[in-house]
Design a protein around this motif. Structure first.
Motif, PDB file in Angstrom:
ATOM      1  N   SER A 171       0.874  15.944  17.071  1.00  0.00           N
ATOM      2  CA  SER A 171      -0.372  15.739  16.345  1.00  0.00           C
ATOM      3  C   SER A 171      -0.404  14.325  15.795  1.00  0.00           C
ATOM      4  O   SER A 171       0.652  13.683  15.641  1.00  0.00           O
ATOM      5  CB  SER A 171      -0.567  16.771  15.231  1.00  0.00           C
ATOM      6  N   TYR A 172      -1.630  13.847  15.526  1.00  0.00           N
ATOM      7  CA  TYR A 172      -1.827  12.448  15.151  1.00  0.00           C
ATOM      8  C   TYR A 172      -2.847  12.330  14.020  1.00  0.00           C
ATOM      9  O   TYR A 172      -3.772  13.138  13.908  1.00  0.00           O
ATOM     10  CB  TYR A 172      -2.352  11.654  16.345  1.00  0.00           C
ATOM     11  N   ALA A 173      -2.683  11.291  13.228  1.00  0.00           N
ATOM     12  CA  ALA A 173      -3.730  10.928  12.289  1.00  0.00           C
ATOM     13  C   ALA A 173      -4.944  10.429  13.067  1.00  0.00           C
ATOM     14  O   ALA A 173      -4.799   9.841  14.144  1.00  0.00           O
ATOM     15  CB  ALA A 173      -3.232   9.839  11.348  1.00  0.00           C
ATOM     16  N   ASP A 174      -6.120  10.653  12.521  1.00  0.00           N
ATOM     17  CA  ASP A 174      -7.345  10.232  13.215  1.00  0.00           C
ATOM     18  C   ASP A 174      -7.347   8.730  13.500  1.00  0.00           C
ATOM     19  O   ASP A 174      -7.882   8.287  14.520  1.00  0.00           O
ATOM     20  CB  ASP A 174      -8.570  10.591  12.373  1.00  0.00           C
ATOM     21  N   SER A 175      -6.733   7.960  12.616  1.00  0.00           N
ATOM     22  CA  SER A 175      -6.758   6.496  12.751  1.00  0.00           C
ATOM     23  C   SER A 175      -5.982   5.984  13.963  1.00  0.00           C
ATOM     24  O   SER A 175      -6.182   4.839  14.380  1.00  0.00           O
ATOM     25  CB  SER A 175      -6.206   5.853  11.475  1.00  0.00           C
ATOM     26  N   VAL A 176      -5.106   6.804  14.524  1.00  0.00           N
ATOM     27  CA  VAL A 176      -4.302   6.349  15.670  1.00  0.00           C
ATOM     28  C   VAL A 176      -4.510   7.212  16.918  1.00  0.00           C
ATOM     29  O   VAL A 176      -3.984   6.888  17.987  1.00  0.00           O
ATOM     30  CB  VAL A 176      -2.799   6.308  15.331  1.00  0.00           C
ATOM     31  N   LYS A 184       0.827  -1.209   0.000  1.00  0.00           N
ATOM     32  CA  LYS A 184       0.000   0.000   0.000  1.00  0.00           C
ATOM     33  C   LYS A 184       0.860   1.257   0.000  1.00  0.00           C
ATOM     34  O   LYS A 184       2.081   1.201  -0.030  1.00  0.00           O
ATOM     35  CB  LYS A 184      -0.925  -0.001   1.221  1.00  0.00           C
ATOM     36  N   GLY A 185       0.194   2.410   0.052  1.00  0.00           N
ATOM     37  CA  GLY A 185       0.887   3.682   0.015  1.00  0.00           C
ATOM     38  C   GLY A 185       1.329   4.170   1.379  1.00  0.00           C
ATOM     39  O   GLY A 185       1.143   3.515   2.400  1.00  0.00           O
ATOM     40  N   LEU A 186       1.920   5.348   1.373  1.00  0.00           N
ATOM     41  CA  LEU A 186       2.429   5.961   2.597  1.00  0.00           C
ATOM     42  C   LEU A 186       1.293   6.643   3.353  1.00  0.00           C
ATOM     43  O   LEU A 186       0.433   7.289   2.756  1.00  0.00           O
ATOM     44  CB  LEU A 186       3.492   6.988   2.239  1.00  0.00           C
ATOM     45  N   VAL A 187       1.338   6.511   4.677  1.00  0.00           N
ATOM     46  CA  VAL A 187       0.335   7.146   5.529  1.00  0.00           C
ATOM     47  C   VAL A 187       1.046   7.848   6.671  1.00  0.00           C
ATOM     48  O   VAL A 187       1.799   7.213   7.431  1.00  0.00           O
ATOM     49  CB  VAL A 187      -0.666   6.104   6.083  1.00  0.00           C
ATOM     50  N   TRP A 188       0.826   9.132   6.803  1.00  0.00           N
ATOM     51  CA  TRP A 188       1.385   9.875   7.922  1.00  0.00           C
ATOM     52  C   TRP A 188       0.694   9.445   9.218  1.00  0.00           C
ATOM     53  O   TRP A 188      -0.533   9.289   9.251  1.00  0.00           O
ATOM     54  CB  TRP A 188       1.203  11.367   7.695  1.00  0.00           C
ATOM     55  N   VAL A 189       1.479   9.254  10.287  1.00  0.00           N
ATOM     56  CA  VAL A 189       0.950   8.769  11.557  1.00  0.00           C
ATOM     57  C   VAL A 189       0.953   9.854  12.629  1.00  0.00           C
ATOM     58  O   VAL A 189      -0.069  10.107  13.286  1.00  0.00           O
ATOM     59  CB  VAL A 189       1.762   7.556  12.056  1.00  0.00           C
ATOM     60  N   SER A 190       2.113  10.500  12.805  1.00  0.00           N
ATOM     61  CA  SER A 190       2.233  11.442  13.914  1.00  0.00           C
ATOM     62  C   SER A 190       3.442  12.336  13.719  1.00  0.00           C
ATOM     63  O   SER A 190       4.366  11.984  12.977  1.00  0.00           O
ATOM     64  CB  SER A 190       2.377  10.663  15.233  1.00  0.00           C
ATOM     65  N   TYR A 249       5.058   9.824  -4.872  1.00  0.00           N
ATOM     66  CA  TYR A 249       3.972  10.267  -4.000  1.00  0.00           C
ATOM     67  C   TYR A 249       4.014  11.773  -3.825  1.00  0.00           C
ATOM     68  O   TYR A 249       5.090  12.345  -3.599  1.00  0.00           O
ATOM     69  CB  TYR A 249       4.091   9.647  -2.605  1.00  0.00           C
ATOM     70  N   CYS A 250       2.857  12.401  -3.903  1.00  0.00           N
ATOM     71  CA  CYS A 250       2.764  13.787  -3.441  1.00  0.00           C
ATOM     72  C   CYS A 250       2.307  13.773  -1.987  1.00  0.00           C
ATOM     73  O   CYS A 250       1.754  12.780  -1.502  1.00  0.00           O
ATOM     74  CB  CYS A 250       1.818  14.609  -4.317  1.00  0.00           C
ATOM     75  N   GLN A 251       2.564  14.867  -1.292  1.00  0.00           N
ATOM     76  CA  GLN A 251       2.201  14.973   0.120  1.00  0.00           C
ATOM     77  C   GLN A 251       1.941  16.438   0.445  1.00  0.00           C
ATOM     78  O   GLN A 251       2.742  17.305   0.094  1.00  0.00           O
ATOM     79  CB  GLN A 251       3.336  14.465   1.006  1.00  0.00           C
ATOM     80  N   GLN A 252       0.803  16.702   1.073  1.00  0.00           N
ATOM     81  CA  GLN A 252       0.541  18.083   1.481  1.00  0.00           C
ATOM     82  C   GLN A 252       0.992  18.274   2.920  1.00  0.00           C
ATOM     83  O   GLN A 252       0.811  17.383   3.767  1.00  0.00           O
ATOM     84  CB  GLN A 252      -0.949  18.438   1.293  1.00  0.00           C
ATOM     85  N   SER A 253       1.580  19.410   3.198  1.00  0.00           N
ATOM     86  CA  SER A 253       2.043  19.730   4.547  1.00  0.00           C
ATOM     87  C   SER A 253       1.347  20.999   5.049  1.00  0.00           C
ATOM     88  O   SER A 253       1.925  21.773   5.821  1.00  0.00           O
ATOM     89  CB  SER A 253       3.562  19.877   4.583  1.00  0.00           C
ATOM     90  N   TYR A 254       0.091  21.173   4.611  1.00  0.00           N
ATOM     91  CA  TYR A 254      -0.680  22.348   5.001  1.00  0.00           C
ATOM     92  C   TYR A 254      -1.453  22.091   6.286  1.00  0.00           C
ATOM     93  O   TYR A 254      -1.428  22.855   7.221  1.00  0.00           O
ATOM     94  CB  TYR A 254      -1.623  22.727   3.856  1.00  0.00           C
ATOM     95  N   SER A 255      -2.181  20.939   6.325  1.00  0.00           N
ATOM     96  CA  SER A 255      -3.004  20.651   7.485  1.00  0.00           C
ATOM     97  C   SER A 255      -3.503  19.226   7.525  1.00  0.00           C
ATOM     98  O   SER A 255      -4.487  18.916   6.866  1.00  0.00           O
ATOM     99  CB  SER A 255      -4.200  21.597   7.511  1.00  0.00           C
ATOM    100  N   PRO A 256      -2.987  18.336   8.441  1.00  0.00           N
ATOM    101  CA  PRO A 256      -1.590  18.449   8.818  1.00  0.00           C
ATOM    102  C   PRO A 256      -0.688  17.825   7.751  1.00  0.00           C
ATOM    103  O   PRO A 256       0.178  18.490   7.212  1.00  0.00           O
ATOM    104  CB  PRO A 256      -1.516  17.709  10.143  1.00  0.00           C
ATOM    105  N   PHE A 257      -0.885  16.548   7.470  1.00  0.00           N
ATOM    106  CA  PHE A 257      -0.054  15.910   6.426  1.00  0.00           C
ATOM    107  C   PHE A 257      -0.851  14.787   5.787  1.00  0.00           C
ATOM    108  O   PHE A 257      -1.398  13.959   6.504  1.00  0.00           O
ATOM    109  CB  PHE A 257       1.226  15.303   7.018  1.00  0.00           C
TER     110      PHE A 257
END
Lengths: 120, 106
Positions: A59-64, A43-49, B87-95
């Motif tokens: 700050s956190y992703a809603d999923s965690v 799968k793709g990249l997912v920001w966590v925290s 991959y593109c990624q926005q860093s505006y709010s939040p990521f």
């Protein structure tokens, strides 16, 4: 050499806990915001925290949110991710990454990743 | 939350081709858009930050443009080492990352 090295991944049962660590070297760790990003298999990249440089803002992703806690020890040049109430969908490679500029301009240094598998 | 889309999801190209990948945000993110390259089994690599600024050490054949909601990554002349997922990624709010665009060999 600027380097991030993750550790602490492994196999854990659903509902269990795990703490990931990310050891930084080659730069002034205390000056940089830091992130955790994950990638489930195929799968793709997912920001966590993310955490700011002195640890006072997170700050956190809603999923965690409510299950994971990011922290840092600037004296030890180490970033942490405490993961509780783990679910199968948390299975992923977890990367720590250095923020280029106070969370505005992306992540310029990445670790090699540590694998977390949540399964019974 | 801001959603990111990318097109195409995959493309086949030849060495020397000019390649363009598009990224769209669900709302305006000004120029807070970054691009990454990821090869199988490896960590992502930052290519472009702030929509159009080339990260140190990245070849000049990579360029980025756009602002607001629509952004583009261009590889002017595809090289063998460029076959990867972008991959593109926005860093505006939040990521938020886009779903990725896989570039493979035609």
């Amino acid at each position: 050499e600027v380097q991030l090295v993750e550790s602490g991944g492994g196999l854990v049962q659903p509902g269990g806990s795990l703490r990931l660590s990310c050891a930084a070297s080659g730069f002034t760790f205390s000056s940089y915001w830091m992130h955790w990003v994950r990638q489930a298999p195929g799968k793709g990249l997912v920001w966590v925290s993310r955490i700011n440089s002195d640890g006072s803002s997170t700050s956190y992703a809603d999923s965690v949110k409510g299950r994971f806690t990011i922290s840092r020890d600037n004296a030890k040049n180490t970033l942490y991710l405490q993961m509780n109430s783990l679910r199968a969908e948390d299975t992923a490679v977890y990367y720590c990454a250095r923020d280029l500029a106070a969370s505005l301009y992306g992540m310029d240094v990445w670790g090699q990743g540590t694998t977390v598998t949540v399964s019974s | 939350d801001i959603q990111m889309t990318q097109s195409p999801s995959s493309l086949s190209a030849s060495v020397g081709d000019r390649v363009t990948i598009t990224c769209r945000a669900s709302q305006s993110i000004s120029s807070y858009l970054n691009w990454y390259q990821q090869k199988p089994g490896k960590a992502p690599k930052l290519l472009i930050y702030a929509a159009s600024s080339l990260q140190s050490g990245v070849p000049s054949r990579f360029s980025g443009s756009g602002s607001g909601t629509d952004f583009t990554l261009t590889i002017s002349s595809l090289q063998p080492e460029d076959f990867a997922t972008y991959y593109c990624q926005q860093s505006y709010s939040p990521f938020t990352f886009g779903p990725g665009t896989k570039v493979d060999i035609k």
